[in-house]
Scaffold this active site. Structure first.
Site, short mmCIF file in Angstrom:
data_model
loop_
_atom_site.label_atom_id
_atom_site.label_comp_id
_atom_site.label_asym_id
_atom_site.label_seq_id
_atom_site.Cartn_x
_atom_site.Cartn_y
_atom_site.Cartn_z
N HIS A 5 0.87 -1.17 0.00
CA HIS A 5 0.00 0.00 0.00
C HIS A 5 0.91 1.22 0.00
O HIS A 5 1.66 1.44 0.94
CB HIS A 5 -0.91 0.03 1.23
N CYS A 6 0.86 2.00 -1.06
CA CYS A 6 1.73 3.17 -1.19
C CYS A 6 1.08 4.34 -0.44
O CYS A 6 0.02 4.82 -0.82
CB CYS A 6 1.93 3.52 -2.66
#
Length: 173
Positions: A107-108
């Site tokens: 998850h950026c």
């Protein structure tokens, strides 16, 4: 915001300072990579990485609060009990987005999106083109300094200390 900064600084300040044949080539190369980076960014954040069977989240209700010890029991026979959907064997549940992601990579937090199978290559192109843009910016600055050093060294000495003949004669010594 960083796109506007890059566009103004590189395309509006540094490249116009280059001599005539170099600035046209720089506009083409830097502008092309900049557009590639912008398209890859938009594709990365707009293409959802969620599994197609996962319904859209209803953010009107609170997200389920699941303890870390229960996370192993979320998937039962390729069924996610949180998403209430059949997902494949390579799906993983993202706790930031509250969705199951196909081939979940991470998850950026900078893009606020999950990176998975559906948007991984766009993310990769975005990161590589960002690094190339950074290197091109350094190259443009170095190219400007070296060309002006050999073609017009007086342009590099715009500080008021270099305008005085007395200080200039001391520097020449």
């Amino acid at each position: 915001m960083h796109y506007a900064y890059f566009a103004v600084v590189t395309l509006g300040i540094y490249i116009p300072l280059l001599p005539s044949p170099w600035n046209l080539v720089s506009y083409g190369v830097v502008g092309g990579v900049f557009l590639l980076h912008l398209v890859a960014y938009v594709a990365t954040v707009s293409i959802g990485a969620a599994h197609p069977n996962v319904p859209a989240n209803n953010y009107n209700s609170p997200l389920p609060n699941i303890h870390r010890s229960q996370r192993e029991h979320i998937f039962k026979d390729e069924y996610c009990t949180v998403c209430e959907a059949e997902v494949g064997p390579k799906a993983k549940h993202c706790w930031a987005c509250n969705k199951c992601i196909i081939d979940f990579d991470h998850h950026c937090v900078w893009l606020n999106t999950c990176i998975g199978r559906r948007n991984y290559w766009f993310f990769f192109v975005m990161v590589v083109s960002g690094v190339i843009l950074l290197l091109l910016l350094v190259l443009v600055i170095v190219l400007f300094v070296f060309t002006e050093h050999y073609l017009n060294p007086a342009m590099l000495r715009t500080a008021p200390q270099f305008q005085s003949k007395w200080v200039g004669s001391l520097i020449a010594l």
